[in-house]
Design an enzyme around this catalytic site. Structure first.
Site, PDB file in Angstrom:
ATOM      1  N   ALA A   1      15.168 -12.713   4.517  1.00 52.47           N
ATOM      2  CA  ALA A   1      13.857 -13.026   5.638  1.00 52.47           C
ATOM      3  C   ALA A   1      13.293 -12.272   5.402  1.00 52.47           C
ATOM      4  O   ALA A   1      11.986 -12.041   6.070  1.00 52.47           O
ATOM      5  CB  ALA A   1      14.615 -13.157   6.853  1.00 52.47           C
ATOM      6  N   GLY A   2      13.540 -10.922   4.432  1.00 50.32           N
ATOM      7  CA  GLY A   2      12.093 -10.279   4.103  1.00 50.32           C
ATOM      8  C   GLY A   2      11.911  -9.230   5.171  1.00 50.32           C
ATOM      9  O   GLY A   2      11.269  -7.637   5.324  1.00 50.32           O
TER      10      GLY A   2
ATOM     11  N   THR B   1       0.876  -1.449  -0.546  1.00 50.72           N
ATOM     12  CA  THR B   1       0.598   0.330  -0.071  1.00 50.72           C
ATOM     13  C   THR B   1       0.909   1.161   0.081  1.00 50.72           C
ATOM     14  O   THR B   1       0.159   2.211  -0.477  1.00 50.72           O
ATOM     15  CB  THR B   1      -0.891   0.056   1.767  1.00 50.72           C
ATOM     16  OG1 THR B   1       0.148  -0.084   2.497  1.00 50.72           O
ATOM     17  CG2 THR B   1      -1.809  -1.180   0.584  1.00 50.72           C
ATOM     18  N   ASP B   2       2.073   1.262   0.363  1.00 53.97           N
ATOM     19  CA  ASP B   2       2.574   2.567   0.674  1.00 53.97           C
ATOM     20  C   ASP B   2       3.252   2.922  -0.707  1.00 53.97           C
ATOM     21  O   ASP B   2       3.083   4.083  -0.789  1.00 53.97           O
ATOM     22  CB  ASP B   2       4.433   2.081   1.421  1.00 53.97           C
ATOM     23  CG  ASP B   2       4.929   0.866   0.561  1.00 53.97           C
ATOM     24  OD1 ASP B   2       4.817   0.676  -0.912  1.00 53.97           O
ATOM     25  OD2 ASP B   2       6.002   0.479   1.097  1.00 53.97           O
TER      26      ASP B   2
ATOM     27  N   ASP C   1       9.535   0.936   4.266  1.00 54.44           N
ATOM     28  CA  ASP C   1      11.190   0.345   4.994  1.00 54.44           C
ATOM     29  C   ASP C   1      11.468   1.220   5.466  1.00 54.44           C
ATOM     30  O   ASP C   1      11.741   1.268   7.022  1.00 54.44           O
ATOM     31  CB  ASP C   1      11.280  -0.161   4.154  1.00 54.44           C
ATOM     32  CG  ASP C   1      10.736  -1.900   3.731  1.00 54.44           C
ATOM     33  OD1 ASP C   1       9.767  -1.886   4.032  1.00 54.44           O
ATOM     34  OD2 ASP C   1      11.209  -2.069   3.059  1.00 54.44           O
TER      35      ASP C   1
ATOM     36  N   SER D   1      32.486  -4.055   5.386  1.00 55.07           N
ATOM     37  CA  SER D   1      30.963  -4.814   6.009  1.00 55.07           C
ATOM     38  C   SER D   1      31.984  -6.180   6.511  1.00 55.07           C
ATOM     39  O   SER D   1      33.174  -7.014   6.163  1.00 55.07           O
ATOM     40  CB  SER D   1      30.343  -5.676   4.916  1.00 55.07           C
ATOM     41  OG  SER D   1      28.852  -6.191   5.860  1.00 55.07           O
TER      42      SER D   1
ATOM     43  N   SER E   1      16.757  -4.989   5.285  1.00 52.78           N
ATOM     44  CA  SER E   1      17.919  -5.157   6.192  1.00 52.78           C
ATOM     45  C   SER E   1      18.237  -3.958   5.414  1.00 52.78           C
ATOM     46  O   SER E   1      18.893  -3.131   5.363  1.00 52.78           O
ATOM     47  CB  SER E   1      18.967  -6.250   4.883  1.00 52.78           C
ATOM     48  OG  SER E   1      19.117  -6.444   4.346  1.00 52.78           O
TER      49      SER E   1
END
Length: 370
Positions: free
Chosen positions: A113-114, A32-33, A162, A64, A117
């Site tokens: 994992a959605g 929806t965003d 996000d 990293s 990140s």
């Protein structure tokens, strides 16, 4: 702190600032965003830490702990590749407000994992640079800059959810966000007081939008909005009338977006009334809509939801962009082991890799930690 230690070892000095930004899980309000709608995410305990110092030149040196090796040295933004593009994109969006930087990254978000990140990485770096250069940005401005980095530099046409969840969330709350006005408010989500847990079920199925399905859904929504004469599908007030004017996939996408916005508002109402235990039906309806109307679920996600409900969950749905990643289940604490066993057994029967279970505690957004 691992990021600080890595920075010191690589660059021979202490970082000037260290920021942490969390990943997120979305309670409800999926896709929806970018339709100017409503979302209800919350930050999770896992995230990305960025140890940063400014440089006097335009060089960017990156390392990293999740990509072992010598620091990557970038003198031209277009030289960036892979994970470094999310970092370099933030610097590119800041333009001449900043110069170069030395940056050490550490993250503990389960990969694939959605749980966003990429947004956590962007917001951590944006917040650290804002701090270093005293840019005076608000948390929402950091989120918007991070979104632009992902849209315009990385090339992923994501909405604002996000990054906003990573930048603005408050501990013990979900973030109700109007993606058009960018108005937001924190909604209490005191799961422990009700003996409940939001259980993340990481299906370990590959989570990737690069195949173009995410962009395809967005294009379908934009096309439907043009045909309906509205700025975005959020503006559809007569759903039945709208559906009469559409066909095929655009009809199905519109049905999901309009009903999902209503589900977000209904769930916020239940939380404000303290009725956390009653939100399960809305989670179930959201999953069915994402599976059948938006078509972004997967066999692994569907099985996680179905087995959770068989095991005693109050409600469950896929979360995130879809095509893999994670599901969430609302579970009474005394049913947690039953739900885990039900899902694990269902996966074992299919010969699939065992899922990972993560209890999601609503956590604080981006913050300076050193």
């Amino acid at each position: 702190m691992r990021a600080t230690d890595a920075f010191r070892a690589a660059f021979g000095a202490d970082p000037r600032t260290v920021w942490h930004a969390p990943g997120r899980v979305n309670l409800i309000g999926e896709h929806t965003d970018y339709n100017d709608g409503f979302v209800l995410p919350f930050a999770v305990p896992w995230g990305v830490t960025a140890a940063v110092s400014p440089r006097d030149d335009s060089t960017i040196r990156l390392l990293s702990l999740q990509s072992p090796g010598d620091p990557v040295v970038i003198s031209n933004h277009e030289e960036s590749r892979g994970w470094t593009r999310y970092v370099v994109g933030v610097l590119a969006m800041l333009g001449d407000r900043v110069r170069g930087a030395d940056i050490a990254i550490d993250g503990d978000i389960p990969p694939g994992a959605g749980l966003s990140s990429s947004a956590a990485l962007e917001v951590a770096v944006a917040s650290a640079l804002d701090d270093l250069y005293d840019l005076g940005m608000t948390p929402m401005e950091r989120a918007l800059l991070s979104q632009r980095a992902e849209n315009d530099f990385v090339g992923m046409p994501c909405g604002i959810m996000d990054q906003a969840a990573s930048a603005l969330s408050a501990e013990g709350h979900a973030l109700f966000l109007d993606c058009r006005s960018l108005g937001s408010r924190n909604i209490p989500l005191d799961l422990a007081a009700h003996g409940m847990t939001i259980l993340i079920i990481d299906t370990r199925a590959h989570h990737e939008h690069a195949g173009g399905e995410y962009a395809k859904r967005r294009a379908e929504c934009e096309s439907a909005a043009r045909k309906l004469g509205v700025a975005a599908l959020r503006d559809v007030t007569d759903l039945a009338g709208a559906l009469d004017l559409l066909q095929g996939d655009e009809r199905k996408r519109t049905m999901h977006i309009v009903t999902e916005n209503h589900r977000v508002e209904a769930l916020v109402g239940l939380l404000r009334a303290g009725a956390i235990t009653e939100i399960g039906a809305l989670l179930n309806a959201s999953h069915l809509s994402l599976r059948d109307q938006y078509e972004v679920s997967s066999p692994e996600l569907d099985l996680a939801v179905e087995a959770s409900l068989r095991g005693g969950a109050r409600g469950a749905r896929m979360t995130g962009g879809g095509f893999g990643g994670s599901a969430i289940a609302l579970v009474a604490d005394d049913r947690l082991e039953s739900v885990k066993e039900s899902v694990s057994s269902a996966y074992a029967e299919r010969g699939w890799q065992a899922p990972r279970f993560l209890p999601a505690t609503p956590s604080a957004g981006a913050r300076r930690i050193s």
